[in-house]
Write an enzyme that holds these catalytic residues in place. Sequence first.
Site, PDB file in Angstrom:
ATOM      1  N   ASP A 260     -85.203  52.955  15.815  1.00 19.23           N
ATOM      2  CA  ASP A 260     -84.994  51.840  14.895  1.00 19.23           C
ATOM      3  C   ASP A 260     -85.650  50.582  15.480  1.00 19.23           C
ATOM      4  OD1 ASP A 260     -83.954  50.246  12.841  1.00 19.23           O
ATOM      5  OD2 ASP A 260     -82.143  49.802  13.973  1.00 19.23           O
TER       6      ASP A 260
ATOM      7  N   ASP B  65     -87.488  51.343  27.744  1.00 16.93           N
ATOM      8  CA  ASP B  65     -87.699  49.909  28.016  1.00 16.93           C
ATOM      9  C   ASP B  65     -89.164  49.651  28.403  1.00 16.93           C
ATOM     10  OD1 ASP B  65     -87.090  51.402  30.270  1.00 16.93           O
ATOM     11  OD2 ASP B  65     -85.739  49.925  31.181  1.00 16.93           O
TER      12      ASP B  65
ATOM     13  N   LYS C  17     -83.974  57.272  27.889  1.00 16.03           N
ATOM     14  CA  LYS C  17     -83.296  56.496  28.925  1.00 16.03           C
ATOM     15  C   LYS C  17     -82.408  57.464  29.721  1.00 16.03           C
ATOM     16  CE  LYS C  17     -82.469  52.376  30.632  1.00 16.03           C
ATOM     17  NZ  LYS C  17     -83.449  51.539  31.316  1.00 16.03           N
TER      18      LYS C  17
HETATM   19  C1  IPM Z   1     -83.651  51.031   9.179  1.00 13.70           C
HETATM   20  C2  IPM Z   1     -82.458  50.096   9.095  1.00 13.70           C
HETATM   21  C3  IPM Z   1     -81.161  50.894   9.076  1.00 13.70           C
HETATM   22  C4  IPM Z   1     -81.050  51.636  10.401  1.00 13.70           C
HETATM   23  C5  IPM Z   1     -79.904  50.059   8.832  1.00 13.70           C
HETATM   24  C6  IPM Z   1     -80.008  49.184   7.622  1.00 13.70           C
HETATM   25  C7  IPM Z   1     -78.699  50.914   8.694  1.00 13.70           C
HETATM   26  O1  IPM Z   1     -82.486  49.175  10.133  1.00 13.70           O
HETATM   27  O2  IPM Z   1     -83.820  51.871   8.288  1.00 13.70           O
HETATM   28  O3  IPM Z   1     -84.441  50.911  10.111  1.00 13.70           O
HETATM   29  O4  IPM Z   1     -80.575  51.061  11.385  1.00 13.70           O
HETATM   30  O5  IPM Z   1     -81.436  52.783  10.422  1.00 13.70           O
HETATM   31 MN    MN Z   2     -84.383  49.151  11.203  1.00 10.39          MN
END
Ligand code: IPM
Ligand code: MN
Length: 336
Positions: free
Chosen positions: A232, A208, A175
């Site tokens: 994530d 996005d 981004k």
């Molecule tokens: C993941 C989880 C973790 C992250 C959380 C639980 C801290 O969502 O491993 O994808 O955000 O990395």
């Molecule tokens: Mn996650």
Amino acid sequence: MNSKFSVIYGDGIGPEVITSALEVYEALNEKFNVGLEYIVVDAGLSAYKKYGTNLPEQSINAISETCCLLKGPTTTLEEPGSELGVPVKIRKRFDLFANIRPVKSLPGVKSLYSDLDILIVRENTEGMYSGAEYMINKDVSIGVRVATRAGAERVFRVAFREAEKRRRQVTLGHKANVLKATDMLYKQVFYEVSREFELVKASEMHIDALAMNLILKPQQFDVIVTENLFGDIISDEASALVGGLGLSPSANIGERFAMFEPVHGSAPDIAGKGIANPIAAVLSLKMLLEWAGAQKAASSLESAVRSTLSEGRALTPDLGGSATTKDLTKEIIKNI
Ligand code: IPM
Ligand code: MN
Ligand code: NAD
């Protein structure tokens, strides 16, 4: 290599799916003589209740003496002033900078696509996960987004090396149109690193737009590399293309240590019911075995999972069936 791995059962469905993975490990060990022992380490809510922290120092020390860690999902407390979650702490403490999250179609699974093989490489130690978040006053807060050249270089090299073994394409999700320092630096370093890998095509997409294209035209992607928070989010999104979180494993890789865990969380909505899908945990074990050099056992495990899904005799509710975690585990073990 150290001949022991460590295990964190985790919270919610964690103990259910990790128990399955360990039963599968015992079956593989019997057949292939893998030879790795394991130790169980306390972390997550149970540790918090006993020690006031989700990752006590003695657990870190015990983990340090093993080759690698198989981790169940842990619940993260979500109250003002609460500590970081266990996976974030372990990634930082052991400098596990590359989070490798395969998105691969499996036979017999009803899903949006049946022909996908994408690898998401998520930067795992920087970005919005620095832990530097502050309340300026009761109505204003700030968080620090960290991006460094060194952090970018090492994770991009992992992505390009992975692409060399695959279809030789890496797409950077970013981004930089808005994040003009942090993602601009990542973008610059991405093209610099790409020059070390002449045979791999490097391209970019705003995150996005990438999120949309993942749903509309996912076949265009081979390796996707992106920063921590974007990675994530798109890894949960991408798992939905091939059957959902119950099937998605991951590897958190550093120079000397690695942690293997399902992409999913502790799933409080189904915890204790015995119906969690153990395959994400079992495929995380498969990635651990590959990393530890137990290639035969790893391949056999992958085939057993594929056969079990094709036969469709024991599918958990997330896959449209009515089998329990234990039923599905038994089928996998039968197929080993
Ligand atoms: C993941 C989880 C973790 C992250 C959380 C639980 C801290 O969502 O491993 O994808 O955000 O990395
Ligand atoms: Mn996650
Ligand atoms: P989640 O992944 O736990 O659940 C999301 C949805 O997916 C739920 O409906 C759940 O039932 C389903 N699901 C997840 N895994 C499944 C499985 N194996 N079989 C069948 N269905 C499954 O996400 P959440 O609800 O956002 O998070 C719950 C807790 O887990 C939070 O405390 C979060 O911080 C934590 N978490 C931990 C990790 C980790 O330890 N690596 C990862 C993600 C979330």
